[in-house]
Write an enzyme that holds these catalytic residues in place. Structure first.
Site, PDB file in Angstrom:
ATOM      1  N   LYS A   6       0.874  -1.186   0.000  1.00  0.00           N
ATOM      2  CA  LYS A   6       0.000   0.000   0.000  1.00  0.00           C
ATOM      3  C   LYS A   6       0.906   1.230   0.000  1.00  0.00           C
ATOM      4  CE  LYS A   6      -3.879   1.828   2.779  1.00  0.00           C
ATOM      5  NZ  LYS A   6      -4.731   1.547   3.958  1.00  0.00           N
ATOM      6  N   SER A  53      -9.662   1.407   3.120  1.00  0.00           N
ATOM      7  CA  SER A  53      -8.831   2.226   2.281  1.00  0.00           C
ATOM      8  C   SER A  53      -7.744   1.427   1.553  1.00  0.00           C
ATOM      9  CB  SER A  53      -8.168   3.326   3.106  1.00  0.00           C
ATOM     10  OG  SER A  53      -7.343   2.770   4.094  1.00  0.00           O
ATOM     11  N   SER A 102      -9.848  -0.958   7.410  1.00  0.00           N
ATOM     12  CA  SER A 102      -9.312  -0.804   6.062  1.00  0.00           C
ATOM     13  C   SER A 102      -8.475  -1.944   5.517  1.00  0.00           C
ATOM     14  CB  SER A 102      -8.500   0.492   5.979  1.00  0.00           C
ATOM     15  OG  SER A 102      -9.383   1.596   6.051  1.00  0.00           O
TER      16      SER A 102
END
Lengths: 491, 94
Positions: free
Chosen positions: A79, A154, A178
């Protein structure tokens, strides 16, 4: 050799044994990225040269006879919240789009030491704020199971890439759900460890008392493999725990015979719980019972206050953490004649709407005249929420629940109502407030068209990751959800 | 409803300058969220301490100089730097 369908553990074994080169594995995944990215848009930055260089280093080490780590040659995506030296780390924001860190964070270092190969940086909601990967100045991510649907957020890119097979493992972060929610929406395994289990050094901060990094994988043992690499005390993070890191992969074999699984029945009566999610959950409970677990009813009296509590505390912490983005030291600068104008212009240009909203909410709840009413009160409700879980764990060993009240919705469907988006976190958010570990495993599919994944959440007391892995693996052994692949991106 | 002046004041505090579109939509959105947050007023928090987490002790390292980023490395990501300093708009009269 067909490398894309092989587990990360098996890839590492093949590389360590010299049966396949790390370069061959990396190239197979780079090709796969090329096949899938046009549809999925999981990557913000693809790093083919870096991947091949990492792979060559692993191959050279093997030839020298060096000991290779548990992730030898395994292609990994990160990420874009994880700090990578010399590689732009945007945190999904214009504010940091061109920021090239001068150091590697703890996660990058540990993965490299374990022999992992970095394929690229994965898309995310801006500054980790969002549940659909639509809070972004870049392209939104598309759910590999239904390309006009959201992957969740997210960590949308991290989940989608594993689901699409464009990396073998990925890392995401979880502050209110997330990791678990996109894992559920994309039909992969995701785990948020106990607060402090994994270092936060080199992870751009959103809410420091809630953030945790964790792995995405196609099966429970692969997730266990990755967690074993990133977990452990880090002198650079004063909140990281000194507790020893057990063998999580071995823990997967323990089974759940005799385990007491708690179910909070009242939560299943919430407004907006999708009928397919509910029936998938009830079926999952039957599977757990058949595998030897005993189901017990538990109460979580303050469950309905978790979202409100979170949106006071997380926004307060975010307003503080994001104050540093003012054009002075990091990333974007909108040059002006005065400091104040530079701060305001930089933050106006650099931040998207959701980030601005949350900063303003955080600023509001931290104002001196309203501290007790909002922040002080929320900190007390947080204690009550944590106590609810402690009490529940007196009568059960782990808690099972749905992950998301609905399967992945259509892109654009929920962007105009921030509050509706927040309410989607109802099952995951209390776990962060209480600092507990939570895992999402593939737990079924919706019955309509398109066919969308539905996750099962398992929650345990602090440092009970071994127990969660045992339960997740037992559930996996009795089901085949995790073996299915998204038809829309099949090779 | 969060008054527009209140939204403006919050933006100021947060060092944000809002666009016209944001000045239009933010007050209503913030008001809805704050109304939801107000449900916390229903909880009986009498005698409950603020959450402190499960940390056993404040885990600080020893105060010893060790390897760290050089000044050049630290400044390498800064938007404007010169002679080992971060460059900013002038904020002091000579």
């Amino acid at each position: 050799m067909e490398l894309l369908g092989v587990s990360a553990r098996e890839l590492a074994r093949l590389v360590r044994g010299g049966e396949v080169s790390a370069r061959e594995v990396a190239q197979a995944y780079l090709d796969r990225i090329g096949q899938t990215e046009e549809k999925v848009h999981a990557y913000l930055a693809r790093l083919p040269e870096r991947a091949l260089a990492d792979a060559d280093r692993v191959d050279a080490a093997r030839v020298r006879g060096d000991e290779l780590g548990p992730l030898a040659g395994v292609p990994v995506g990160l990420k874009d919240i994880f700090v990578t030296r010399g590689v732009p780390t945007s945190c999904g924001s214009r504010m940091l789009a061109d920021w090239e860190p001068s150091y590697d964070g703890s996660h990058v270092r540990r993965i490299a030491e374990a022999g992992g190969v970095l394929l690229g940086k994965l898309a995310m909601d801006e500054f980790a704020m969002g549940s659909s990967n639509e809070n972004t100045p870049f392209s939104p991510v598309h759910n590999p199971w239904a390309l006009d649907h959201v992957p969740g957020g997210s960590s949308g890119g991290s989940a989608a890439a594993v689901a699409a097979g464009s990396c073998a493992l990925s890392l995401g972060t979880d502050t209110g759900g997330s990791i678990r929610q996109p894992a559920s929406l994309c039909g992969v395994v995701g785990i948020k460890p106990t607060y402090g289990r994994v270092s936060r050094h080199g992870m751009v901060a959103f809410a420091s008392s809630l953030d945790q990094a964790g792995p995405f994988a196609r099966d429970v043992r692969d997730a266990a493999l990755m967690l074993g690499v990133i977990a452990g005390h880090d002198p650079n993070d004063a909140t990281s725990l000194r507790a020893e890191v057990p063998d999580y992969v071995a823990a997967c074999d323990a089974g759940i015979s005799g385990a007491r699984v708690g179910v909070h029945r009242a939560a299943l009566e919430i407004d907006g719980l999708d009928a397919d999610v509910r029936s998938a959950f009830e079926r999952s409970l039957e599977v757990l019972a058949e595998a030897g677990a005993h189901l017990v009813d538990i109460e979580l009296p303050h469950f309905e206050y978790a979202i409100a509590t979170y949106y006071v505390l997380a926004t307060a912490e975010a307003s503080s953490n994001l104050a540093r983005y003012d054009g002075v030291r990091y990333g974007l600068r909108e040059s002006r004649d005065s400091l104040l104008s530079m701060y305001e212009a930089t933050r106006e240009a650099g931040f998207g709407d959701e980030v601005k909203r949350r900063i303003m909410l955080g600023t509001f709840v931290l104002r001196a005249d309203s501290y007790e009413q909002y922040y002080g009160r929320a900190m007390r409700v947080r204690t009550l929420i944590a106590q609810d879980y402690t009490r529940a764990f007196e009568s059960c060993d782990l808690i099972a629940s749905p992950v998301s009240p609905v399967p992945g919705w259509k892109l654009g469907e929920r962007v105009s109502d921030p509050l509706a988006m927040y309410l989607a976190d109802v099952f995951t958010i209390g776990v962060n407030l209480a600092g507990l570990p939570g895992m999402s495993v593939p737990g079924g599919f919706s019955t309509g068209s398109p066919r969308l994944p539905i996750g099962l959440q398992l929650i345990g007391p602090r440092l009970s990751e071994p127990r969660l892995f045992a339960a997740g693996a037992a559930y996996e052994a009795a089901t085949s959800w995790h073996t299915e692949r998204p038809p829309e991106v099949s090779s | 409803m969060v008054a527009p002046e209140e939204t403006e004041a919050l933006a100021r505090l947060a060092r944000l300058s809002l666009s016209d579109a944001e000045r239009e939509t933010f007050p209503g959105q913030l008001a809805r969220i704050l109304a939801y947050i107000d449900t916390l007023a229903q909880v009986d928090v009498e005698g409950v301490d603020e959450y402190v987490g499960e940390q056993d002790a404040l885990d600080l390292r020893d105060d010893e100089v060790g390897p760290m980023l050089s000044a050049d490395e630290a400044l390498s990501g800064v938007p404007a730097a010169r002679d080992g300093h971060v460059v900013v708009p002038k904020f002091k009269e000579d």
